[in-house]
Design a protein around this motif. Structure first.
Motif, PDB file in Angstrom:
ATOM      1  N   LEU A 147     -19.154  -3.893  -0.624  1.00 34.36           N
ATOM      2  CA  LEU A 147     -17.537  -4.572  -0.758  1.00 34.36           C
ATOM      3  C   LEU A 147     -17.693  -5.195  -2.174  1.00 34.36           C
ATOM      4  CD1 LEU A 147     -14.735  -4.590   0.445  1.00 34.36           C
ATOM      5  CD2 LEU A 147     -15.575  -6.811   1.609  1.00 34.36           C
ATOM      6  N   ILE A 197      -8.996   1.810  -3.866  1.00 33.29           N
ATOM      7  CA  ILE A 197      -8.882   1.139  -2.803  1.00 33.29           C
ATOM      8  C   ILE A 197      -9.350   2.078  -1.435  1.00 33.29           C
ATOM      9  CG2 ILE A 197      -6.961   0.273  -1.063  1.00 33.29           C
ATOM     10  CD1 ILE A 197      -5.715  -0.834  -3.587  1.00 33.29           C
ATOM     11  N   ASN A 213     -15.851  -4.156  -5.683  1.00 28.32           N
ATOM     12  CA  ASN A 213     -14.549  -5.093  -6.175  1.00 28.32           C
ATOM     13  C   ASN A 213     -15.107  -5.934  -7.341  1.00 28.32           C
ATOM     14  OD1 ASN A 213     -13.117  -3.529  -4.227  1.00 28.32           O
ATOM     15  ND2 ASN A 213     -12.970  -5.353  -2.658  1.00 28.32           N
ATOM     16  N   TYR A 225      -5.492  -7.665   8.216  1.00 28.25           N
ATOM     17  CA  TYR A 225      -6.809  -7.949   7.360  1.00 28.25           C
ATOM     18  C   TYR A 225      -7.029  -6.881   5.952  1.00 28.25           C
ATOM     19  CZ  TYR A 225     -11.621  -9.407   6.594  1.00 28.25           C
ATOM     20  OH  TYR A 225     -12.843  -9.760   6.027  1.00 28.25           O
ATOM     21  N   ALA A 226      -6.410  -5.754   6.079  1.00 30.36           N
ATOM     22  CA  ALA A 226      -6.701  -4.665   5.160  1.00 30.36           C
ATOM     23  C   ALA A 226      -6.855  -5.214   3.673  1.00 30.36           C
ATOM     24  CB  ALA A 226      -5.763  -3.478   5.417  1.00 30.36           C
ATOM     25  N   PRO A 227      -5.757  -6.017   3.362  1.00 30.08           N
ATOM     26  CA  PRO A 227      -5.621  -6.407   1.898  1.00 30.08           C
ATOM     27  C   PRO A 227      -6.779  -7.181   1.514  1.00 30.08           C
ATOM     28  CG  PRO A 227      -3.954  -7.149   2.959  1.00 30.08           C
ATOM     29  CD  PRO A 227      -4.644  -6.841   4.130  1.00 30.08           C
ATOM     30  N   ILE A 229     -12.590   2.117   0.085  1.00 29.14           N
ATOM     31  CA  ILE A 229     -13.133   1.033   0.728  1.00 29.14           C
ATOM     32  C   ILE A 229     -12.415   0.579   2.030  1.00 29.14           C
ATOM     33  CG2 ILE A 229     -11.695  -1.174  -0.221  1.00 29.14           C
ATOM     34  CD1 ILE A 229     -15.282  -0.895  -0.506  1.00 29.14           C
ATOM     35  N   LEU A 230     -11.029   1.133   1.986  1.00 23.78           N
ATOM     36  CA  LEU A 230     -10.274   1.161   3.308  1.00 23.78           C
ATOM     37  C   LEU A 230     -10.783   1.962   4.364  1.00 23.78           C
ATOM     38  CD1 LEU A 230      -6.106   0.508   2.491  1.00 23.78           C
ATOM     39  CD2 LEU A 230      -7.867  -1.224   3.503  1.00 23.78           C
ATOM     40  N   PHE A 234       0.800  -1.102   0.097  1.00 19.52           N
ATOM     41  CA  PHE A 234       0.082  -0.068   0.051  1.00 19.52           C
ATOM     42  C   PHE A 234       0.953   1.214   0.067  1.00 19.52           C
ATOM     43  CE2 PHE A 234      -2.805  -2.943   2.321  1.00 19.52           C
ATOM     44  CZ  PHE A 234      -4.025  -3.142   1.113  1.00 19.52           C
ATOM     45  N   THR A 291      -8.110 -13.198   6.151  1.00 19.71           N
ATOM     46  CA  THR A 291      -9.595 -13.937   6.232  1.00 19.71           C
ATOM     47  C   THR A 291      -9.135 -14.943   7.217  1.00 19.71           C
ATOM     48  OG1 THR A 291     -10.062 -13.527   4.164  1.00 19.71           O
ATOM     49  CG2 THR A 291     -11.447 -15.101   5.129  1.00 19.71           C
ATOM     50  N   PHE A 299     -13.708   0.334   5.778  1.00 21.80           N
ATOM     51  CA  PHE A 299     -13.323  -0.691   6.557  1.00 21.80           C
ATOM     52  C   PHE A 299     -12.688  -0.370   7.879  1.00 21.80           C
ATOM     53  CE2 PHE A 299      -9.479  -3.302   7.716  1.00 21.80           C
ATOM     54  CZ  PHE A 299     -10.092  -4.422   8.350  1.00 21.80           C
ATOM     55  N   ARG A 324      -3.202 -11.296   0.057  1.00 21.91           N
ATOM     56  CA  ARG A 324      -4.507 -11.121   0.115  1.00 21.91           C
ATOM     57  C   ARG A 324      -5.380 -11.803   0.960  1.00 21.91           C
ATOM     58  NH1 ARG A 324      -9.178 -10.991  -2.481  1.00 21.91           N
ATOM     59  NH2 ARG A 324     -10.517  -8.998  -2.396  1.00 21.91           N
ATOM     60  N   ASN A 325      -5.173 -13.105   1.171  1.00 23.17           N
ATOM     61  CA  ASN A 325      -6.118 -13.773   1.758  1.00 23.17           C
ATOM     62  C   ASN A 325      -5.921 -14.406   3.262  1.00 23.17           C
ATOM     63  OD1 ASN A 325      -8.420 -14.337  -0.161  1.00 23.17           O
ATOM     64  ND2 ASN A 325      -6.670 -14.812  -1.277  1.00 23.17           N
ATOM     65  N   VAL A 385     -10.144  -6.582   1.893  1.00 20.40           N
ATOM     66  CA  VAL A 385     -11.241  -5.610   1.424  1.00 20.40           C
ATOM     67  C   VAL A 385     -10.979  -5.079   0.103  1.00 20.40           C
ATOM     68  CG1 VAL A 385     -12.032  -5.310   3.771  1.00 20.40           C
ATOM     69  CG2 VAL A 385     -10.497  -3.615   2.805  1.00 20.40           C
ATOM     70  N   THR A 386      -9.649  -5.183  -0.363  1.00 16.58           N
ATOM     71  CA  THR A 386      -9.190  -4.643  -1.552  1.00 16.58           C
ATOM     72  C   THR A 386      -9.591  -5.033  -2.703  1.00 16.58           C
ATOM     73  OG1 THR A 386      -7.176  -5.384  -1.484  1.00 16.58           O
ATOM     74  CG2 THR A 386      -7.177  -3.452  -0.388  1.00 16.58           C
ATOM     75  N   SER A 387     -10.034  -4.251  -3.913  1.00 18.21           N
ATOM     76  CA  SER A 387     -10.241  -4.876  -5.275  1.00 18.21           C
ATOM     77  C   SER A 387      -9.086  -5.725  -5.780  1.00 18.21           C
ATOM     78  CB  SER A 387     -10.247  -3.576  -6.150  1.00 18.21           C
ATOM     79  OG  SER A 387     -10.049  -3.974  -7.262  1.00 18.21           O
TER      80      SER A 387
END
Lengths: 274, 308
Positions: free
Chosen positions: A202, A250, A206, B130-132, A253-254, A26, B190, A257, B186-187, B134-136
């Motif tokens: 969400l 991003i 996405n 956890y942040a990744p 949505i961040l 990021f 979760t 969140f 990314r996962n 929720v990202t596209s």
């Protein structure tokens, strides 16, 4: 004691190192989005932007139709969320609190289709939407997602816990089912509605495969579709622009969140992965 | 005696069935909007997907989808014997078989670390890891393509320790591992959250009893915590594998399935077949995927039922 202390210290060190690695992409995205094209390809490469520029962002606003893409993404997400909140909770109420012919079949069908992934339906969905003559429209982007079986399941599970006595009392007082639903049941469903709304937003924001298939002109691109097509097309090497696009997708949505994380986390167990 | 009992029962039943009929009407009114949307955009596609897969339908037949020929299992045979599909199945299998254990191990490690009594920064760690999630995927794929470029961040960091990294995404050896790396990133969050919930559900007295019996940290982890966490771990890995089985966006943005189809997944194959206008073949491919995913999902459902 010292051993315990050092174990804890080690945990902190490892977790913090992991955190830095986890957030680095990021940070790299934000740094890159402020670099000029020359600097991105500079040899040796730079860490920090030497001459920070906002040009990558203004390019989205001027040359690329950011306004259109953003509006599309937002309109589609908001309508999808509203549809899901209303329709899923109505079905959830019927399934949780009413006794009717066909209930078991309906519940069974809902449960089975939760498992059906989008890749199975997108080809016939395309044919159906094309046949209806609504390809490349908001209707095409929204309608297939206006309700989702997993949302029905979520609402039903939550409503099962509402005491029947509450509803019976209202029924004896002569309240209609519609009135009971809007005045008693829905107000009690705040947390479930919040979870469903946030996770639907969400998922919609996405969402990629279907918008990619269903939108034909730039007028109907959502943000991910626009970014993906630019990133594989004419802007393939223009990383400044692409990274600015990633920031623009991003960040909202961040922010959502971080401010509403309780509901995000609650929903994972129920909704699974999208 | 018997007769009068029957009459009474029937009369009560009559009132009940009257009430039930009313409820049935109201209930179906409540479900009507859902049922309509669901029937047109879910049930109909599922049914027509099977239908298409037994025909020779192409993009030209959109206006008259019924004017096609029945070809039996020919499309399935075409797909299964297509080297490109076999390659896609292999790529997808590798993605799942390598990606799942790594994601599970990392998610478990994080959950255990966060559950080990550290309090101070716990909410921050949780949000960051956890942040990744929720990202596209499209957006993060753009970022990772930039990170994995020849002069990208990863190779800059590797250069600091004297290693000259490859051109990750243009190498048939490294492209797929690179995509797996991103999927893991990314996962993991979760699984971390799911495992944390599982850990917190383990009663403290069980752990205390083990501690009283003189079990050390490692012993308690191996003999008490992990066995009790097994259902959660199975559930978490199945949940993630359903997503991994469908991976597509990462490859679409980062490699376009290349180099030399080394990252061309099953979803990508289906998407390409659809793109060539070969709707019937694409439907057959998607149904083959569906069978695989359904098998995994049924497993997940069984686990869920057992754990609740």
């Amino acid at each position: 004691m010292t051993k315990l202390l050092s174990a804890r210290a080690l945990t902190y060190v490892v977790l913090t190192a992991g955190l830095v690695a986890w957030l680095a992409p990021f940070a790299w995205m934000v740094l890159g989005s402020f670099k000029t094209q020359d600097e991105i390809f500079a040899d040796p490469p730079t860490w920090w932007p030497q001459s920070p520029t906002g040009g990558n962002f203004t390019r989205w606003l001027t040359e690329l139709n950011f306004g259109t893409f953003f509006t599309n993404s937002l309109v589609v997400a908001v309508i999808t969320v509203l549809g899901n909140l209303l329709f899923c909770s109505m079905v959830g109420y019927a399934l949780a609190k009413m006794d009717f012919a066909g209930k078991r079949i309906l519940l069974g069908v809902v449960l089975v289709t939760i498992m059906v992934p989008g890749v199975v339906t997108f080809v016939p969905l395309f044919v159906i939407v094309a046949k209806m003559g609504i390809l490349d429209s908001y209707a095409a982007l929204v309608l297939p997602f206006l309700t989702q079986p997993v949302g029905v399941f979520l609402m039903r599970q939550f409503m099962l816990d509402i005491p029947d006595s509450l509803l019976e009392a209202a029924r004896i007082d002569g309240a209609s089912e519609l009135r009971i639903f809007t005045r008693i049941v829905l107000p009690l469903c705040g947390p479930a509605l919040a979870t469903l709304g946030i996770l639907t937003f969400l998922g919609s924001w996405n969402n990629f495969l279907w918008p990619l298939v269903a939108s034909q002109t730039e007028e109907m691109y959502t943000l991910p579709v626009a970014l993906s097509l630019y990133s594989t097309g004419q802007y393939a090497t223009d990383y400044g622009t692409l990274l600015a696009g990633a920031v623009l997708i991003i960040t909202p949505i961040l922010a959502l969140f971080v401010s509403l994380q309780r509901y995000f986390v609650q929903g994972i167990a129920t909704m699974g992965l999208k | 005696m018997r007769a009068s009992h029957d009459v009474r029962a029937r009369r009560a039943g009559g009132a009940n069935s009257e009430r039930r009929r009313r409820q049935t009407l109201i209930a179906w009114l409540f479900t009507a909007p859902f049922v309509v949307v669901f029937a047109v955009f879910m049930i109909l596609p599922i049914a027509s997907s099977i239908g298409f897969s037994f025909t020779d339908m192409t993009a030209q037949d959109i206006q008259s989808p019924f004017n096609v020929d029945f070809v039996g299992f020919e499309q399935y045979a075409n797909v299964l014997s297509d080297p490109e599909f076999q390659n896609a199945a292999w790529v997808t299998a590798l993605f799942v078989i390598v990606g799942i254990p790594v994601t599970v191990a990392l998610g478990l490690g994080l959950a255990l670390a966060l559950n080990s009594g550290i309090r101070r920064l716990r909410p921050i760690y949780r949000v960051a890891f956890y942040a990744p999630v929720v990202t596209s995927v499209v957006a993060v794929s753009v970022i990772w393509r930039y990170i994995l470029a020849r002069d990208g961040l990863l190779n800059m960091v590797l250069a600091l320790v004297g290693v000259e990294g490859p051109d990750w995404l243009n190498s048939t050896t490294w492209a797929l591992p690179s995509l797996i790396l991103m999927a893991v990133w990314r996962n993991t969050g979760t699984l971390m959250i799911i495992f944390l919930a599982g850990l917190q559900a383990i009663p403290t007295d069980v752990r205390e009893a083990a501690e009283m019996d003189g079990a050390g940290r490692w012993r308690r982890l191996r003999s008490v915590t992990l066995p009790l966490l097994r259902p959660t771990m199975l559930l978490g890995s199945v949940l993630i594998s359903v997503g991994y089985l469908q991976f597509f966006e990462e490859a679409f943005v980062m490699t376009q399935g290349g180099p030399l189809s080394s990252t061309l997944s099953m979803t990508y194959y289906t998407f390409n077949t659809f793109g060539f206008g070969d709707f019937a073949k694409a439907s057959a491919a998607s149904y083959i995927m569906f069978v695989v995913i359904a098998a995994v999902s049924i497993l997940q459902f069984r686990l869920l039922r057992r754990s609740t």
